[in-house]
Motif scaffolding. Structure first.
Motif, PDB file in Angstrom:
ATOM      1  N   ASN A  24      14.763 -13.391   5.423  1.00 12.02           N
ATOM      2  CA  ASN A  24      15.820 -13.372   6.436  1.00 12.02           C
ATOM      3  C   ASN A  24      15.407 -12.499   7.619  1.00 12.02           C
ATOM      4  O   ASN A  24      15.612 -12.877   8.772  1.00 12.02           O
ATOM      5  CB  ASN A  24      17.128 -12.834   5.851  1.00 12.02           C
ATOM      6  N   ALA A  25      14.824 -11.341   7.328  1.00 12.78           N
ATOM      7  CA  ALA A  25      14.406 -10.424   8.396  1.00 12.78           C
ATOM      8  C   ALA A  25      13.263 -11.030   9.217  1.00 12.78           C
ATOM      9  O   ALA A  25      13.264 -10.934  10.445  1.00 12.78           O
ATOM     10  CB  ALA A  25      13.980  -9.091   7.804  1.00 12.78           C
ATOM     11  N   LYS A  26      12.315 -11.642   8.542  1.00 15.42           N
ATOM     12  CA  LYS A  26      11.172 -12.232   9.252  1.00 15.42           C
ATOM     13  C   LYS A  26      11.624 -13.365  10.176  1.00 15.42           C
ATOM     14  O   LYS A  26      11.178 -13.457  11.312  1.00 15.42           O
ATOM     15  CB  LYS A  26      10.151 -12.762   8.238  1.00 15.42           C
ATOM     16  N   ARG A  27      12.520 -14.218   9.673  1.00 17.06           N
ATOM     17  CA  ARG A  27      12.995 -15.351  10.478  1.00 17.06           C
ATOM     18  C   ARG A  27      14.132 -14.976  11.408  1.00 17.06           C
ATOM     19  O   ARG A  27      14.514 -15.767  12.261  1.00 17.06           O
ATOM     20  CB  ARG A  27      13.479 -16.474   9.565  1.00 17.06           C
ATOM     21  N   LYS A  28      14.690 -13.758  11.207  1.00 17.05           N
ATOM     22  CA  LYS A  28      15.871 -13.330  11.952  1.00 17.05           C
ATOM     23  C   LYS A  28      16.972 -14.384  11.845  1.00 17.05           C
ATOM     24  O   LYS A  28      17.623 -14.752  12.820  1.00 17.05           O
ATOM     25  CB  LYS A  28      15.526 -13.026  13.407  1.00 17.05           C
ATOM     26  N   SER A  29      17.169 -14.836  10.615  1.00 13.90           N
ATOM     27  CA  SER A  29      18.120 -15.901  10.345  1.00 13.90           C
ATOM     28  C   SER A  29      18.496 -15.893   8.867  1.00 13.90           C
ATOM     29  O   SER A  29      17.723 -15.460   8.026  1.00 13.90           O
ATOM     30  CB  SER A  29      17.485 -17.247  10.711  1.00 13.90           C
ATOM     31  N   CYS A  30      19.678 -16.412   8.594  1.00 11.96           N
ATOM     32  CA  CYS A  30      20.138 -16.558   7.209  1.00 11.96           C
ATOM     33  C   CYS A  30      20.284 -18.033   6.852  1.00 11.96           C
ATOM     34  O   CYS A  30      21.043 -18.399   5.964  1.00 11.96           O
ATOM     35  CB  CYS A  30      21.460 -15.833   7.020  1.00 11.96           C
ATOM     36  N   ILE A  31      19.552 -18.881   7.538  1.00 16.79           N
ATOM     37  CA  ILE A  31      19.602 -20.313   7.294  1.00 16.79           C
ATOM     38  C   ILE A  31      19.124 -20.605   5.874  1.00 16.79           C
ATOM     39  O   ILE A  31      18.152 -20.029   5.409  1.00 16.79           O
ATOM     40  CB  ILE A  31      18.705 -21.072   8.303  1.00 16.79           C
ATOM     41  N   GLY A  32      19.829 -21.504   5.208  1.00 20.43           N
ATOM     42  CA  GLY A  32      19.346 -22.009   3.937  1.00 20.43           C
ATOM     43  C   GLY A  32      20.007 -21.439   2.698  1.00 20.43           C
ATOM     44  O   GLY A  32      19.676 -21.835   1.593  1.00 20.43           O
ATOM     45  N   TRP A  33      20.952 -20.541   2.851  1.00 17.35           N
ATOM     46  CA  TRP A  33      21.662 -20.043   1.678  1.00 17.35           C
ATOM     47  C   TRP A  33      23.107 -19.772   2.054  1.00 17.35           C
ATOM     48  O   TRP A  33      23.429 -19.562   3.208  1.00 17.35           O
ATOM     49  CB  TRP A  33      20.985 -18.821   1.056  1.00 17.35           C
ATOM     50  N   SER A  34      23.943 -19.771   1.054  1.00 16.81           N
ATOM     51  CA  SER A  34      25.377 -19.617   1.279  1.00 16.81           C
ATOM     52  C   SER A  34      25.812 -18.168   1.088  1.00 16.81           C
ATOM     53  O   SER A  34      25.458 -17.526   0.102  1.00 16.81           O
ATOM     54  CB  SER A  34      26.132 -20.507   0.296  1.00 16.81           C
ATOM     55  N   ILE A  35      26.584 -17.673   2.015  1.00 12.77           N
ATOM     56  CA  ILE A  35      27.126 -16.317   1.902  1.00 12.77           C
ATOM     57  C   ILE A  35      28.097 -16.215   0.722  1.00 12.77           C
ATOM     58  O   ILE A  35      28.295 -15.140   0.162  1.00 12.77           O
ATOM     59  CB  ILE A  35      27.799 -15.867   3.221  1.00 12.77           C
TER      60      ILE A  35
END
Length: 111
Positions: A24-35
């Motif tokens: 998540n940190a490397k991509r600066k994104s939380c795409i692909g998983w559910s909160i």
């Protein structure tokens, strides 16, 4: 020993959290998983910790909190990493979690 398998579970738990937080940190994104999975996971860690504290109060013995080090460790590790995931999802990368990846494309997804 008595807690051998439990310690293995702590190691396995760490092995699932660390790569996700790093990705998540490397991509600066939380795409692909559910909160929602993280919310439920946090609830489990929190209530496990509440149970340890409740047992200690009921037994009038605070050492019972540390009497099950694997359960305590799992609770603390879960709460720690889920807090990181909450920060990533809601504070650090909030605009980046409403997209889904399809191949090399990013598709906008609205809830």
């Amino acid at each position: 020993g008595r807690f051998g398998i439990s310690y293995l579970k702590v190691v396995i738990t760490m092995s699932k959290y660390v790569p996700q937080a790093a990705m998540n940190a490397k991509r600066k994104s939380c795409i692909g998983w559910s909160i929602w999975n993280i919310i439920l996971d946090f609830g489990g860690g929190f209530f496990s910790l509440v149970q340890l504290v409740g047992d200690a109060i009921d037994l009038n013995d605070l050492s019972s909190i540390t009497g099950n080090p694997a359960k305590l460790g799992l609770s603390v590790i879960t709460i720690f990493f889920d807090t990181i995931f909450f920060l990533q999802h809601y504070i650090l990368y909030p605009e980046n979690h409403s997209k889904h990846i399809k191949g090399d494309q990013e598709l906008e997804f609205t809830v």
